[in-house]
Design a protein around this motif. Structure first.
Motif, mmCIF file in Angstrom:
data_model
loop_
_atom_site.group_PDB
_atom_site.id
_atom_site.type_symbol
_atom_site.label_atom_id
_atom_site.label_comp_id
_atom_site.label_asym_id
_atom_site.label_seq_id
_atom_site.Cartn_x
_atom_site.Cartn_y
_atom_site.Cartn_z
ATOM 1 N N SER A 145 0.707 -1.283 -0.023
ATOM 2 C CA SER A 145 -0.018 0.020 0.075
ATOM 3 C C SER A 145 0.881 1.255 0.119
ATOM 4 O O SER A 145 0.421 2.357 0.154
ATOM 5 C CB SER A 145 -0.872 -0.069 1.441
ATOM 6 N N SER A 146 1.992 1.248 -0.062
ATOM 7 C CA SER A 146 3.217 2.305 0.240
ATOM 8 C C SER A 146 3.369 2.574 -1.350
ATOM 9 O O SER A 146 3.745 2.068 -2.064
ATOM 10 C CB SER A 146 4.333 1.784 0.858
ATOM 11 N N VAL A 147 3.413 4.100 -1.495
ATOM 12 C CA VAL A 147 3.674 4.624 -2.837
ATOM 13 C C VAL A 147 5.022 4.399 -2.845
ATOM 14 O O VAL A 147 5.705 4.346 -3.989
ATOM 15 C CB VAL A 147 3.270 6.342 -2.849
ATOM 16 N N LEU A 148 5.918 4.392 -1.813
ATOM 17 C CA LEU A 148 7.327 4.447 -1.968
ATOM 18 C C LEU A 148 7.864 3.045 -2.314
ATOM 19 O O LEU A 148 8.702 2.816 -2.886
ATOM 20 C CB LEU A 148 8.093 4.773 -0.550
ATOM 21 N N MET A 208 3.532 10.387 -3.170
ATOM 22 C CA MET A 208 4.160 10.502 -1.776
ATOM 23 C C MET A 208 3.881 11.509 -0.923
ATOM 24 O O MET A 208 3.859 11.201 0.227
ATOM 25 C CB MET A 208 5.907 10.411 -1.858
ATOM 26 N N MET A 211 -0.470 11.800 1.507
ATOM 27 C CA MET A 211 -0.561 11.533 2.941
ATOM 28 C C MET A 211 -0.054 12.688 3.815
ATOM 29 O O MET A 211 -0.372 12.993 4.968
ATOM 30 C CB MET A 211 -0.384 10.361 3.487
ATOM 31 N N ALA A 212 0.505 13.961 3.091
ATOM 32 C CA ALA A 212 0.982 15.036 4.049
ATOM 33 C C ALA A 212 0.074 16.114 3.927
ATOM 34 O O ALA A 212 0.751 17.100 4.334
ATOM 35 C CB ALA A 212 2.367 15.363 3.411
ATOM 36 N N LYS A 213 -1.172 15.876 3.846
ATOM 37 C CA LYS A 213 -1.971 16.819 3.923
ATOM 38 C C LYS A 213 -2.159 17.391 5.066
ATOM 39 O O LYS A 213 -2.179 16.767 6.172
ATOM 40 C CB LYS A 213 -3.369 16.166 3.405
ATOM 41 N N LYS A 215 0.089 19.142 6.768
ATOM 42 C CA LYS A 215 1.721 19.498 6.963
ATOM 43 C C LYS A 215 2.050 20.170 5.523
ATOM 44 O O LYS A 215 3.192 21.003 5.836
ATOM 45 C CB LYS A 215 2.399 18.517 7.198
ATOM 46 N N TYR A 357 6.769 22.844 3.404
ATOM 47 C CA TYR A 357 6.267 21.333 4.523
ATOM 48 C C TYR A 357 6.527 21.994 5.751
ATOM 49 O O TYR A 357 7.478 22.466 6.107
ATOM 50 C CB TYR A 357 7.067 20.078 3.943
ATOM 51 N N ALA B 116 -1.745 6.188 8.713
ATOM 52 C CA ALA B 116 -1.110 6.522 7.437
ATOM 53 C C ALA B 116 0.185 6.177 7.587
ATOM 54 O O ALA B 116 0.943 5.661 6.239
ATOM 55 C CB ALA B 116 -0.991 8.099 7.595
ATOM 56 N N HIS B 118 1.460 3.095 8.724
ATOM 57 C CA HIS B 118 1.328 1.689 8.174
ATOM 58 C C HIS B 118 1.180 1.641 6.668
ATOM 59 O O HIS B 118 1.921 0.867 5.881
ATOM 60 C CB HIS B 118 0.138 0.826 8.864
ATOM 61 N N SER B 119 0.228 2.581 6.184
ATOM 62 C CA SER B 119 -0.027 2.361 4.577
ATOM 63 C C SER B 119 1.183 2.823 3.840
ATOM 64 O O SER B 119 1.269 2.420 2.889
ATOM 65 C CB SER B 119 -1.300 3.335 4.489
ATOM 66 N N ALA B 120 1.843 3.702 4.538
ATOM 67 C CA ALA B 120 2.883 4.188 3.811
ATOM 68 C C ALA B 120 4.473 3.411 3.732
ATOM 69 O O ALA B 120 5.316 3.653 3.100
ATOM 70 C CB ALA B 120 3.602 5.713 4.648
ATOM 71 N N SER B 149 4.139 11.535 6.426
ATOM 72 C CA SER B 149 2.672 10.765 6.048
ATOM 73 C C SER B 149 1.833 11.134 7.625
ATOM 74 O O SER B 149 0.773 11.156 7.161
ATOM 75 C CB SER B 149 2.332 9.525 5.698
ATOM 76 N N CYS B 150 2.335 11.039 8.591
ATOM 77 C CA CYS B 150 1.360 10.908 9.890
ATOM 78 C C CYS B 150 0.819 12.255 10.107
ATOM 79 O O CYS B 150 1.865 13.293 10.287
ATOM 80 C CB CYS B 150 2.386 10.408 11.013
ATOM 81 N N PRO B 151 -0.368 12.401 10.161
ATOM 82 C CA PRO B 151 -0.779 13.844 10.404
ATOM 83 C C PRO B 151 -0.343 14.385 11.932
ATOM 84 O O PRO B 151 -0.754 15.674 12.159
ATOM 85 C CB PRO B 151 -2.585 13.682 10.335
ATOM 86 N N TYR B 253 -6.560 8.634 6.343
ATOM 87 C CA TYR B 253 -5.156 9.150 5.459
ATOM 88 C C TYR B 253 -4.826 8.337 4.289
ATOM 89 O O TYR B 253 -4.556 8.569 3.570
ATOM 90 C CB TYR B 253 -4.152 9.411 6.395
ATOM 91 N N PRO B 254 -4.733 6.768 4.680
ATOM 92 C CA PRO B 254 -4.378 6.104 3.289
ATOM 93 C C PRO B 254 -5.323 6.352 2.210
ATOM 94 O O PRO B 254 -4.785 5.885 1.069
ATOM 95 C CB PRO B 254 -4.811 4.387 4.094
#
Lengths: 411, 306
Positions: A145-148, A208, A211-213, A215, A357, B116, B118-120, B149-151, B253-254
């Motif tokens: 599930s990771s974009v990386l 990538m 999920m930095a929404k 921040k 960021y 987020a 774990h998904s990342a 990724s962690c909010p 988040y994922p």
């Protein structure tokens, strides 16, 4: 230029002797560029060893609020876009069949190949546990599930693809005729695979940040970042090649053949023309997104002004310079446009990684690269340049393949 | 192109597109019940927290971290600044001056329903356990995408060691497997921290709110935020005033990276066919153009020949 038929190399022993003879410098090695870059590289090696012994901390200014810095920003996030010429130019020549761009193709593929290889090297320096970097590849739990994860696998596959695309030139270098025939036949397949991989990972670099929404400053954050990244790579790659090829045409004029020398202005013109449309599409999409996500309210702030500099100035000005240069067939204007477009793309990527960021943090907590980080960055770039130069001076990169190889190609 | 080839091409294209919609990575356990195992969590009642920091000491003891000084004198200094978790402090307590006076807020990993981090995670070093715990282990390669990724900016990286993973609270998963509550919960003298299934914690939280009208804000932070978390808060004042962001949304988040991930197989299916198709059509067109030229030349030569 150089002699025609080489004796074919058949054994490893023969190759080793040949390779050693090729390692000798061609011309005076004590040039100013070599001295400066050599010094930087020596310093860089020392700092890299220091980093491996002590961790990321004294060497870099990375922190808990800024886990990614200039290496991720300039090398991974930006450098990959700069290497985008590899897939765009291959698409133009092999898929669209525009043969007049072919003379630039080998240089482009070589540039992209070396760029990706050295990015992988930079990543090794950058990972917290670099010695288990193979974990995502050997199935020690695939983080699907990771974009990386997607990006890492694509990097690996794409390096192999680019190596395959460049391998005919290497086969010519050692005179291996059968290998040259087989590798040349794989070209179209490699290009198609490479285009698909490129779409995935160029967009992936943007994904990538999805999920930095919260921040990442709203003007930079968008759920469409993958698409923005992909579109900007389409003009970043050719822009880099415009600049790089203009340099190599002059610096390595003794390696450039007549056909490429004559075709180069038209190629630059054509790429410049293409960049106009792509930059326009990119800017238009940025405008739609900013409006749609109600971010126009932020324009009236310090970060808003910074955004206008990056997207506005370094987006609109290159576009208009490209238009002007193409209309008046002025190559230096096109080169200037390409440089500004590049800086715009680089700035966008650096913004995403550490400038926009956590933008709300006070200046004292913000990230600034240490001079050691910068030296290591330039070390990686200089090694890349040295290898690039070595190959250009020994293989058919800026010139057509030798007669016996061309006879094999069925167009 | 004949009918058979056309059908083959269309078939592969549609398969590629369909495969994209079937893969939904990053979705683990929905609303707190996963294969009839329930998520466990901690309910933090900030009206009961007295800022003694015994939770921090308890956490350090069970995790073999440096034991913090929690004497009166140390506590007077420590609350002058807002602290974040660190690689040696998996939980920290912060003091907020609010309209209702001093509020002490313990802060640690939220153990999100859909994390987020774990998904990342590129190697799933960070895992969401069936029991709700979000744990980490030595598979970590230190890429730090989880940190981006962690909010809540929870995963912390050990920057000054040559080989370093990220670290964070793991809800004492090891102790849980032995049937013991987390170190922080065990140390709390005022039951500000309560451990239990998420369902029971929500019931308890709602009961406290209902039985003490006006005392609490009518919301349990973490019930719905970012899709629901296992670390939840009760507060007497609005949550923004005690450092808990309320602008993170309710979407887990994922899901933000879902669109891109679903598109991968789709693009993989369509692109090669599209590329080869375009290349083929253009080559055919070039061949036709060459044939036209030849015809015209021959025709022209015939004419001249006369």
């Amino acid at each position: 230029m150089e002699k025609t038929e080489k004796r074919e190399i058949r054994t490893i022993g023969e190759f080793w002797e040949f390779f050693k003879s090729e390692l000798k410098p061609k011309g005076n090695p004590w040039t100013p560029f070599n001295l400066i870059s050599g010094t930087v590289m020596v310093l860089g090696f020392i700092f890299i060893i220091y980093r491996f012994l002590t961790g990321l901390s004294p060497t870099t200014n990375l922190s808990q609020m800024y886990p990614w810095g200039i290496w991720k920003g300039a090398v991974v996030n930006s450098g990959v876009a700069f290497a985008g010429g590899g897939y765009t130019l291959a698409f133009i020549v092999y898929i669209l069949g525009l043969e007049r761009y072919r003379p630039m193709l080998r240089e482009t593929v070589l540039f992209a190949f070396l760029a990706y290889v050295f990015y992988a090297g930079a990543l090794t320096v950058e990972l917290g546990r670099w010695h288990v970097f193979y974990n995502p590849f050997i199935g020690n739990k695939y983080g699907v599930s990771s974009v990386l994860f997607i990006v890492a696998w694509h990097f690996m596959l794409y390096i192999v693809t680019l190596a395959l695309e460049f391998s005919p030139a290497a086969a010519e270098w050692v005179g291996m005729k059968r290998a040259r025939k087989i590798l040349g036949a794989a070209a179209l397949g490699a290009v198609v695979f490479g285009v698909m991989l490129s779409i995935h990972h160029q967009a992936g670099l943007g994904a990538m940040f999805t999920m930095a929404k919260g921040k990442l400053h709203p003007l930079w954050y968008s759920e469409f970042m993958p698409i923005l990244y992909f579109i900007s790579s389409i003009y970043a790659g050719p822009s880099v090649m415009i600049v790089v090829s203009s340099i190599t045409q002059r610096l390595y004029a003794h390696r450039v053949d007549e056909e490429y020398r004559k075709a180069h202005p038209q190629i630059v013109l054509g790429l410049g023309r293409m960049c106009i449309g792509v930059i326009f599409a990119y800017l238009f999409l940025q405008l739609i997104l900013v409006h749609h996500e109600h971010d126009l309210q932020y324009i009236n702030t310090a970060m808003g002004l910074w955004w206008l500099v990056e997207v506005g100035a370094l987006g609109l000005i290159p576009m208009f310079l490209f238009i002007h240069g193409v209309q008046h067939k002025n190559l230096s204007t096109i080169n200037m446009a390409a440089v500004l477009a590049l800086i715009g793309v680089l700035l966008n990527r650096l913004n995403n990684v550490f400038i926009a960021y956590n933008w709300y943090l006070p200046l004292s907590l913000k990230y600034r690269p240490t001079w050691m980080e910068v030296i290591i960055l330039f070390t990686i770039i200089f090694i890349d340049v040295w290898v690039f130069r070595w190959i250009i001076n020994r293989m058919h990169v800026l010139s057509k393949p030798p007669e016996w190889a061309r006879a094999m190609e069925k167009h | 192109m004949n009918r058979r080839t056309f059908l083959k091409v269309m078939g592969s294209a549609i398969t590629g597109a369909a495969a994209g919609s079937l893969i939904r990575p990053g979705v683990s356990g929905a609303q707190g019940v996963f294969d009839d195992k329930e998520f466990f969590g901690i309910l933090i009642d900030t009206t009961r927290c007295i800022g003694c920091r015994r939770c921090e000491k308890g956490c350090a003891e069970v995790n073999y971290l440096p034991i913090p000084d929690i004497s009166e004198k140390a506590n007077q200094d420590i609350f002058t600044k807002k602290r974040k978790t660190s690689v040696t402090e998996y939980t920290v307590t912060n003091l907020y001056e609010t309209e209702k006076g001093k509020v002490y807020v313990p802060w640690r990993c939220m153990h999100c329903n859909q994390p987020a981090c774990h998904s990342a995670c590129i190697v799933y070093a960070l895992e969401k356990r069936e029991t709700g715990h979000v744990t980490w282990d030595k598979r970590c390669i230190g890429c730090r995408l989880c940190m981006m990724s962690c909010p809540y900016n929870i995963p912390q990286h050990v920057f000054d060691e040559p080989s370093a993973t990220i670290q964070k609270c793991n809800l004492c998963y090891g102790r849980f497997l032995q049937g013991i509550v987390p170190g922080c919960v065990e140390s709390c003298p005022t039951e500000a921290l309560m451990f239990g299934t998420r369902r029971k914690l929500l019931e308890e939280g709602k009961r406290r709110i209902a039985q003490n009208p006006g005392k609490y804000v009518n919301h349990i932070y973490g019930e719905l935020e970012v899709g629901g978390t296992s670390t939840m808060y009760l507060s007497a004042v609005p949550f923004e005033q005690i450092g808990l962001r309320t602008d993170l949304g309710l979407k887990h988040y994922p899901e933000y990276s879902q669109v891109y991930l679903s598109a991968i197989p789709f693009i993989a299916g369509i692109t090669p066919i599209a590329m080869l198709g375009i290349a083929h059509v253009i080559r055919m067109a070039k061949k036709d153009a060459k044939k036209e030229e030849h015809h015209e030349e021959e025709h022209h030569e015939d004419k001249i020949g006369h």
